[in-house]
Design an enzyme around this catalytic site. Structure first.
Site, PDB file in Angstrom:
ATOM      1  N   GLU A 103      33.837  40.492  38.552  1.00  0.00           N
ATOM      2  CA  GLU A 103      35.104  40.043  39.125  1.00  0.00           C
ATOM      3  C   GLU A 103      35.857  41.222  39.764  1.00  0.00           C
ATOM      4  OE1 GLU A 103      36.959  37.898  35.833  1.00  0.00           O
ATOM      5  OE2 GLU A 103      35.025  36.921  35.496  1.00  0.00           O
ATOM      6  N   LEU A 114      36.173  33.707  38.316  1.00  0.00           N
ATOM      7  CA  LEU A 114      36.248  33.874  36.858  1.00  0.00           C
ATOM      8  C   LEU A 114      35.234  32.941  36.210  1.00  0.00           C
ATOM      9  CD1 LEU A 114      39.186  34.700  37.915  1.00  0.00           C
ATOM     10  CD2 LEU A 114      39.916  34.255  35.591  1.00  0.00           C
ATOM     11  N   SER A 115      33.976  33.343  36.235  1.00  0.00           N
ATOM     12  CA  SER A 115      32.887  32.498  35.734  1.00  0.00           C
ATOM     13  C   SER A 115      31.938  33.384  34.948  1.00  0.00           C
ATOM     14  CB  SER A 115      32.147  31.839  36.903  1.00  0.00           C
ATOM     15  OG  SER A 115      33.009  31.015  37.649  1.00  0.00           O
ATOM     16  N   GLU A 116      32.371  33.789  33.763  1.00  0.00           N
ATOM     17  CA  GLU A 116      31.587  34.775  33.016  1.00  0.00           C
ATOM     18  C   GLU A 116      30.196  34.260  32.662  1.00  0.00           C
ATOM     19  OE1 GLU A 116      34.803  34.226  32.518  1.00  0.00           O
ATOM     20  OE2 GLU A 116      35.682  36.181  32.967  1.00  0.00           O
ATOM     21  N   PHE A 170      36.710  42.812  30.567  1.00  0.00           N
ATOM     22  CA  PHE A 170      37.073  43.249  29.212  1.00  0.00           C
ATOM     23  C   PHE A 170      36.069  42.664  28.222  1.00  0.00           C
ATOM     24  CE2 PHE A 170      40.993  43.943  31.448  1.00  0.00           C
ATOM     25  CZ  PHE A 170      41.569  45.040  30.829  1.00  0.00           C
ATOM     26  N   ALA A 171      35.702  43.460  27.236  1.00  0.00           N
ATOM     27  CA  ALA A 171      34.702  43.023  26.263  1.00  0.00           C
ATOM     28  C   ALA A 171      35.125  41.747  25.552  1.00  0.00           C
ATOM     29  CB  ALA A 171      34.453  44.130  25.249  1.00  0.00           C
ATOM     30  N   ASP A 172      36.433  41.568  25.427  1.00  0.00           N
ATOM     31  CA  ASP A 172      36.957  40.368  24.777  1.00  0.00           C
ATOM     32  C   ASP A 172      36.467  39.092  25.472  1.00  0.00           C
ATOM     33  OD1 ASP A 172      39.647  41.798  23.305  1.00  0.00           O
ATOM     34  OD2 ASP A 172      38.811  42.757  25.072  1.00  0.00           O
ATOM     35  N   HIS A 182      42.581  42.049  24.732  1.00  0.00           N
ATOM     36  CA  HIS A 182      42.107  43.095  25.648  1.00  0.00           C
ATOM     37  C   HIS A 182      41.815  44.402  24.918  1.00  0.00           C
ATOM     38  CE1 HIS A 182      43.921  40.343  28.594  1.00  0.00           C
ATOM     39  NE2 HIS A 182      43.188  40.936  29.517  1.00  0.00           N
TER      40      HIS A 182
END
Ligand SMILES: Cc1ncc(C[n+]2csc(CCOP(=O)(O)OP(=O)(O)O)c2C)c(N)n1
Ligand SMILES: [Mg+2]
Lengths: 325, 336
Positions: free
Chosen positions: B35, B64-66, B89-91, B135
């Site tokens: 992103e 936003l399509s992890e 972010f790892a979160d 975050h």
């Protein structure tokens, strides 16, 4: 459709039916481990897809696609028995028995692997499609998904990304009316999945998934579009699965009768062939041949040795060894 | 690593950027996806200038399509590409957890070696900057129990560059953890292309009295603690794990057997994570050489709160490591 194409698809449909029925009876005898979901009732949809997907294409099958896998394995690799053997968990299976009915794969047959996380390959298919596009290969990257599977978020992520990147993706949605017990109209905002797909702006078609001629023509149209570099395509096949719940039938008798007796794919194709001059004997011969083939495949699977115990810890990593504990 | 090569002082962000650039030059099948990683260069500037150099096709912005980002990587890897994803972010790894654990990590095994998941997932993790509960997390524990996955966690710029190039070369799926608080930290970084092997720890400081096993931000803290205690006559060995899975047990065990005392330092909560694994392993394999129990430094068993006053209460730092080492040192030598 000309007679020779129809005749070949008719044989394919019988191969699928014989495969699933043979498997079902072995499962009931306790010879097939794990779970069993069959493609019975969906033979036309499956044969139409299998006939149009080349070894250089990539399809992601779902849990009812043994038949497609067997046809692809037979056609492109010359040995459909290895799909049967995989379902029996044998060393001769396409994944040496490590995958089973829900995870058989052979990319050289175009089979990129069943996945028991229903529809997670709606995301994975994007990568295969993207790579083909980046390399300029005319590949069709196909995800075969059930109506229930459409409930996953990846459905929308995938259609959206296929659309914005104009990827060579084929979405083959098999609408058989139910997700386990939940009717399609109860699980989704529309009982016609095509309504959910249309907003992404690429061609969408709904076809009778039990009419082999219509289904085959639709897949051909979709593949031509994709191979021509025109981007993604969505097909919804309206069909019905014979398998109810594992414990039995739960659907209304009229519905069962309609799909099994009046609108069965094989009966309808047989009727068309008879219009073209085939006799009952001709039709029965095709069925008999399919059943013989499957019997020999089952025999092969049963006689095959179990996997080498070393397979249990092999291939966890490509670059590291894992020692048996 | 060739010691003759020229080095240059650089931040971790720049070192990672260099590795990506060198990887893109070396591997035509590599591409970047994430992103706002393109023209903008990513939230932390890690991919800066790469879009200008390699273009839209190979530096690919996504919505936003992890799940679709990682799915794309898995599928592309299945046909021989080398994708490198950035999850901002790892979160957010929860959004693509299924793709990582059920597809990327199992692909090679379940399909009997027919597919390789040669992909890298870079992500910014860790606390210390007021990012709040969504975050700031240390997520290695979420992934520690996943056979087939490689987890890499550099503590300094030179390792970050070499480990990232090794991850890109690797045919296994690599989760590459970048601690946000280390992004601006500086160190000497060798120029040019080099790899730092995966699965090998580094002895960041040699010592004889006690071993501190640490990862990421805990490494500079441990080095600081070691320096402080050196003046007090305690010789601390710091082992930087560098790869969390599969980790280099040999180096850890050899060190602890030699020093006879162990501290395990890790920013994540203690239960069911790296600290648990390392202390269990050390206790099992070094029992007869240990002067006393392994001493653990972990994050608090809480989410990460926003307010600075609260955040510093739940994250371990140099002081915690100093006291842990002191505790380890009060254990009587068994005179082995
Ligand atoms: C992600 C996920 N959720 C749930 C399941 C359990 N499950 C297996 S099949 C199925 C129903 C699928 O329905 P549909 O997609 O319509 O396929 P059908 O079985 O009708 O062919 C469910 C819920 C699963 N395997 N994966
Ligand atoms: Mg269904």
């Amino acid at each position: 459709m000309d007679e020779s194409t129809l005749s070949s698809l008719y044989s394919d449909m019988w191969l699928i039916r014989a495969f699933e029925q043979g498997l079902e009876s072995e499962f009931e005898k306790g010879n097939v481990p794990g779970m069993l979901h069959t493609g019975l009732g969906q033979e036309a949809t499956q044969a139409a897809l299998a006939a149009n997907l080349e070894a250089t294409d990539a399809y992601f099958p779902d849990h009812r696609c043994h038949g497609i896998n067997a046809l692809a394995q037979q056609r492109h690799r010359g040995d459909g028995r290895r799909i049967m053997a995989e379902l029996f968990g044998r060393s001769t299976g396409v994944c040496s028995g490590k995958g089973g009915s829900l995870h058989s794969a052979d990319p050289r047959a175009g089979n990129y692997g069943d996945n028991a996380i229903e529809g997670s390959y709606m995301a994975t298919v994007l990568g295969v499609a993207l790579a083909a596009k980046m390399r300029g290969e005319p590949k069709v990257a196909c995800a075969i998904i059930g109506d229930g599977t459409v409930g996953r978020g990846e459905f929308h992520e995938s259609l959206n990304m296929s659309a914005i990147w104009e990827l060579p993706t084929l979405y083959a949605c098999v609408n058989n009316g139910y997700a386990i017990f939940t009717p399609v109209g109860k699980g989704h905002a529309s009982a016609n999945i095509i309504d959910l797909a249309r907003g992404y702006g690429f061609p969408c078609e709904q076809v009778d998934g039990n009419d082999i001629e219509a289904a085959h023509a639709a897949v051909l149209r979709a593949c031509d579009h994709i191979r021509g570099g025109k981007g993604p395509y969505f097909l919804e096949f309206m069909t019905w699965r014979w398998q109810g719940l594992f414990t039995g039938e739960f659907r209304p008798p009229d519905e069962v009768r309609y799909w099994r007796e009046e609108h069965d794919a094989i009966l309808m194709a047989g009727a068309r062939l008879k219009e073209m001059g085939w006799t009952d004997d001709d039709l029965e011969k095709v069925e008999g041949e399919a059943r013989d083939i499957i019997e020999s495949w089952i025999e092969f699977a049963k006689e095959s040795p179990p996997p080498d115990p070393a397979k249990a810890t092999a291939d966890v990593y490509a670059g590291f060894e894992v020692s048996p504990s | 690593m060739n010691t003759e090569t020229k080095t240059r002082k650089s931040t971790m962000v720049k070192a990672i950027n260099q590795a990506l650039d060198l990887g893109m030059e070396a591997f035509p099948e590599m591409f970047l996806i994430g992103e706002d990683i393109g023209e903008m260069g990513g939230d932390f500037g890690v991919t800066r200038k790469l879009w200008a150099k390699y273009g839209n096709e190979r530096v690919r912005d996504t919505p936003l399509s992890e799940a679709a980002i990682i799915g794309t990587c898995v599928g592309a890897a299945m046909v021989g590409m080398r994708p490198v994803a950035e999850i901002m972010f790892a979160d957010f790894l929860g959004e693509c957890y299924d793709q990582i654990v059920n597809n990327a990590a199992k692909m090679h095994y379940m399909f009997d070696g027919q597919f390789k998941a040669s992909l890298v997932i870079r992500t910014a993790c860790g606390g210390g900057f007021g990012g709040g509960p969504h975050h700031s997390q240390s997520v290695e524990g979420w992934f520690l129990n996943v056979p087939g996955l490689v987890i890499v966690a550099p503590s300094n710029p030179a390792d970050a560059k070499g480990l990232l190039l090794a991850s890109i070369e690797s045919d296994d799926p690599v989760l590459f953890l970048e601690h946000k608080a280390l992004y601006r930290s500086k160190g000497e970084v060798p120029e040019g292309y080099y790899t730092t092997p995966l699965g090998t720890a580094a002895v960041a400081r040699a010592g004889t009295d006690v071993t501190v096993v640490a990862t990421m931000r805990m490494v500079p803290f441990a080095l600081e603690a070691a320096e402080m205690l050196a003046g007090k006559g305690v010789s601390v060995e710091v082992v930087d794990l560098r790869t969390i899975r599969p980790y280099d047990a040999d180096t850890v065990i050899e060190s602890v057997r030699r020093t006879g005392r162990a501290v395990v330092a890790n920013e994540a909560p203690g239960i069911g994570g790296l600290g648990s694994e390392l202390s269990a392993r050390i206790s099992q394999d070094c029992f007869h050489q240990l002067a006393g129990p392994v001493v653990r430094v972990d994050g608090a068993d809480t989410p990460i709160p926003f307010s600075d006053e609260l955040e510093h209460l739940v994250l371990p730092g140099t002081d915690h490591i100093v006291s842990a080492i002191r505790r380890a040192m009060t254990q009587p030598d068994r005179g082995a």
